[in-house]
Design a protein around this motif. Structure first.
Motif, mmCIF file in Angstrom:
data_model
loop_
_atom_site.group_PDB
_atom_site.id
_atom_site.type_symbol
_atom_site.label_atom_id
_atom_site.label_comp_id
_atom_site.label_asym_id
_atom_site.label_seq_id
_atom_site.Cartn_x
_atom_site.Cartn_y
_atom_site.Cartn_z
ATOM 1 N N LEU A 1 5.692 0.696 -3.390
ATOM 2 C CA LEU A 1 6.531 0.632 -4.577
ATOM 3 C C LEU A 1 6.594 1.936 -5.356
ATOM 4 C CD1 LEU A 1 5.448 -2.907 -5.812
ATOM 5 C CD2 LEU A 1 7.521 -2.272 -4.579
ATOM 6 N N LEU A 2 5.964 2.991 -4.845
ATOM 7 C CA LEU A 2 6.077 4.287 -5.495
ATOM 8 C C LEU A 2 7.525 4.750 -5.474
ATOM 9 C CD1 LEU A 2 3.006 6.268 -4.103
ATOM 10 C CD2 LEU A 2 3.300 5.363 -6.391
ATOM 11 N N VAL A 3 7.918 5.470 -6.524
ATOM 12 C CA VAL A 3 9.281 6.009 -6.558
ATOM 13 C C VAL A 3 9.511 6.891 -5.349
ATOM 14 C CG1 VAL A 3 10.876 7.489 -7.838
ATOM 15 C CG2 VAL A 3 9.443 5.846 -9.055
ATOM 16 N N THR A 4 8.538 7.708 -5.012
ATOM 17 C CA THR A 4 8.552 8.437 -3.749
ATOM 18 C C THR A 4 7.148 8.348 -3.176
ATOM 19 O OG1 THR A 4 7.930 10.554 -4.688
ATOM 20 C CG2 THR A 4 10.271 10.062 -4.598
ATOM 21 N N HIS A 5 6.963 9.037 -2.074
ATOM 22 C CA HIS A 5 5.691 8.926 -1.392
ATOM 23 C C HIS A 5 4.634 9.801 -2.059
ATOM 24 C CE1 HIS A 5 8.015 7.571 2.422
ATOM 25 N NE2 HIS A 5 7.911 6.638 1.519
ATOM 26 N N GLY A 6 4.146 9.371 -3.186
ATOM 27 C CA GLY A 6 3.005 10.014 -3.814
ATOM 28 C C GLY A 6 1.715 9.479 -3.226
ATOM 29 N N ILE A 7 0.603 9.698 -3.909
ATOM 30 C CA ILE A 7 -0.702 9.268 -3.427
ATOM 31 C C ILE A 7 -1.235 8.143 -4.308
ATOM 32 C CG2 ILE A 7 -3.101 9.961 -3.042
ATOM 33 C CD1 ILE A 7 -1.139 11.100 -1.024
ATOM 34 N N VAL A 8 -1.715 7.099 -3.675
ATOM 35 C CA VAL A 8 -2.432 6.032 -4.367
ATOM 36 C C VAL A 8 -3.917 6.232 -4.069
ATOM 37 C CG1 VAL A 8 -2.760 3.562 -4.654
ATOM 38 C CG2 VAL A 8 -0.488 4.451 -4.084
ATOM 39 N N THR A 9 -4.696 6.457 -5.110
ATOM 40 C CA THR A 9 -6.137 6.626 -4.949
ATOM 41 C C THR A 9 -6.839 5.312 -5.267
ATOM 42 O OG1 THR A 9 -6.038 8.972 -5.537
ATOM 43 C CG2 THR A 9 -8.188 7.883 -5.702
ATOM 44 N N LEU A 10 -7.576 4.784 -4.299
ATOM 45 C CA LEU A 10 -8.441 3.639 -4.541
ATOM 46 C C LEU A 10 -9.798 4.213 -4.918
ATOM 47 C CD1 LEU A 10 -8.763 0.544 -4.456
ATOM 48 C CD2 LEU A 10 -9.566 0.801 -2.106
ATOM 49 N N GLN A 11 -10.087 4.247 -6.208
ATOM 50 C CA GLN A 11 -11.304 4.876 -6.713
ATOM 51 C C GLN A 11 -12.409 3.838 -6.831
ATOM 52 O OE1 GLN A 11 -11.715 8.390 -7.598
ATOM 53 N NE2 GLN A 11 -13.779 7.573 -7.241
ATOM 54 N N ILE A 12 -13.481 4.020 -6.030
ATOM 55 C CA ILE A 12 -14.595 3.072 -6.007
ATOM 56 C C ILE A 12 -15.756 3.663 -6.792
ATOM 57 C CG2 ILE A 12 -16.081 1.674 -4.552
ATOM 58 C CD1 ILE A 12 -14.148 2.198 -2.246
ATOM 59 N N SER A 13 -16.179 2.961 -7.826
ATOM 60 C CA SER A 13 -17.295 3.440 -8.658
ATOM 61 C C SER A 13 -18.623 3.259 -7.935
ATOM 62 C CB SER A 13 -17.324 2.673 -9.980
ATOM 63 O OG SER A 13 -16.158 2.928 -10.728
#
Length: 425
Positions: free
Chosen positions: A80-92
């Motif tokens: 669903l990003l407007v364009t192909h950016g980066i989705v970071t799954l940040q695990i604490s």
């Protein structure tokens, strides 16, 4: 509905024209396609439309407490990003219990980065608890699926081992999953702070899959069959990585397994500078057309000094391992049954058997040193084995049976066989 003259005469039933949609899968995909088209149009007009987003996982107070759930949300966000950016799954920092592996066939996973603690990956521990009897794994990219990056994590397999001692491990049946696996065209990129423990396979590239860890820093420990396996035209790039302990002694009468790095059925390894310790069978093995590019390896501490090899190539497997060092193995180098090994400037010391052997295979080497074999020769060619060696004679000292041993022609069961050969200076 039916069409008459281009006009629809179907009337929806009552209460069928509301806004509630039970399953948005097709709508999401349609929106994703429209966004892709919009992105292309905006790009052509010179607009910058790329952006990134972060999804958080922690034990409490974040968007998700399950890594698996967070990964699913990250994939959704990537679509669903407007364009192909980066989705970071940040695990604490913390320990997470995952009963199921994290599995994807989605190529949009190439825009998803799974990031833990890149200063100390031991602080982010993901325990995969559902692997016993299920062949379950950890992170799996299958059938063209991609994971853009995994970094800063420690992955543990829990429950697959039935017994464990200092020198032997047994495994439950159908508990043969991998901590990280790319198969059937899947691709996984790994960062430089990843540890995989207690899976039957630490890292696998299978049937055309690719594991890209070109920055190195990946460690696979306490595996069963293999720490790092490239199989069925799979490719692993890991320069350098660390393999420590691989052993399966569940039924020694049937199979004795355990290799640090394995290339088979056309698989390819690029593992320059890697380290291998505590193998049960071999540190680097190439068989059935597998290939390993393994310069500058450091190999030592076999679980079974009377039978563990440093480099083993067989069944047309090939290994190139210039400048590698092998200490205390049964045989530092063994090319068997049509296998081939090239090992210029390699150093083999303290072997239990022959330092370098060609058992029906071929060995090439310039400046190879093979010294201190406890029960064998520095260089031994038999079963029509062949060696081509240069600048080695002065480096074949201190071996129990001398520097060189060559099996002559003979007859076995009435069938003649040709002499083995060593050409050396």
């Amino acid at each position: 509905p039916t069409l008459s003259g281009g006009l629809e005469n179907f009337t929806p039933p009552a209460n069928d024209n509301g806004t509630s949609i039970a399953n948005t899968f097709y709508v999401d995909r349609a929106i994703s396609a429209l966004i892709t088209l919009l992105k292309s149009s905006l790009s052509l007009l010179g607009f910058q439309t790329t952006y990134s987003t972060t999804i958080t996982v922690c034990n409490s107070g974040c968007q998700y407490s399950s890594v698996n759930d967070g990964f699913g949300a990250a994939l959704n966000a990537a679509h669903l990003l407007v364009t192909h950016g980066i989705v970071t799954l940040q695990i604490s920092d913390g320990t997470y219990q995952e009963p199921f592996g994290i599995y994807t066939t989605d190529p949009f996973g190439s825009y998803v980065n799974v990031i833990g603690d890149t200063t100390d990956n031991s602080k982010v521990v993901i325990n995969f608890t559902g692997i016993k009897g299920t062949n379950g794994g950890g992170f799996v990219a299958d059938a063209g699926g991609i994971i853009g990056m995994i970094d800063g994590v420690t992955l543990n397999g829990v429950g697959a081992q039935s017994a464990h001692t200092d020198t032997s491990t047994s495994w439950y049946d159908q508990s043969y999953g991998a901590g990280i696996a790319a198969s059937n065209g899947g691709v996984i990129h790994l960062g430089t702070h990843v540890t995989v423990n207690h899976f039957y396979y630490s890292v696998v590239a299978d049937d055309g899959g690719v594991i890209d860890a070109r920055g190195g820093g990946v460690t696979g420990t306490d595996a069963g069959d293999v720490n790092f396996m490239a199989r069925g035209n799979g490719v692993i790039v890991c320069v350098p990585c660390t393999a420590d302990r691989a052993v399966d002694m569940t039924d020694p009468s049937t199979a004795v397994l355990g290799e640090g790095f394995d290339a088979e059925r056309g698989g390819s390894l690029y593992i320059d500078g890697s380290t291998c310790t505590n193998p049960n069978v071999a540190c680097v093995i190439a068989l059935s057309g597998g290939k390993a590019w393994a310069h500058g390896m450091t190999i030592s501490s076999p679980l079974r000094p009377q039978s563990s090899y440093g480099l083993l190539a067989t069944e047309t497997g090939m290994i190139e391992a210039q400048n590698s060092v092998m200490t205390g193995m049964y045989s530092g180098i063994n090319a068997a049954n049509g296998g081939a090994i090239e090992c210029d400037s390699c150093t083999i010391t303290g072997s239990y058997g022959d330092g370098v052997s060609s058992d029906g295979g071929i060995v090439w080497g310039v400046g190879v040193s093979s010294q201190g074999s406890q029960t064998g020769s520095g260089f031994h060619a038999f079963h029509q084995g062949v060696m081509h060696l240069f600048n080695v004679v002065s480096n074949a000292t201190g071996n129990k049976l001398g520097g060189f041993s060559v099996e002559p022609a003979g007859t076995e069961s009435g069938i003649p066989y040709a002499a083995s050969s060593i050409s050396a200076n």
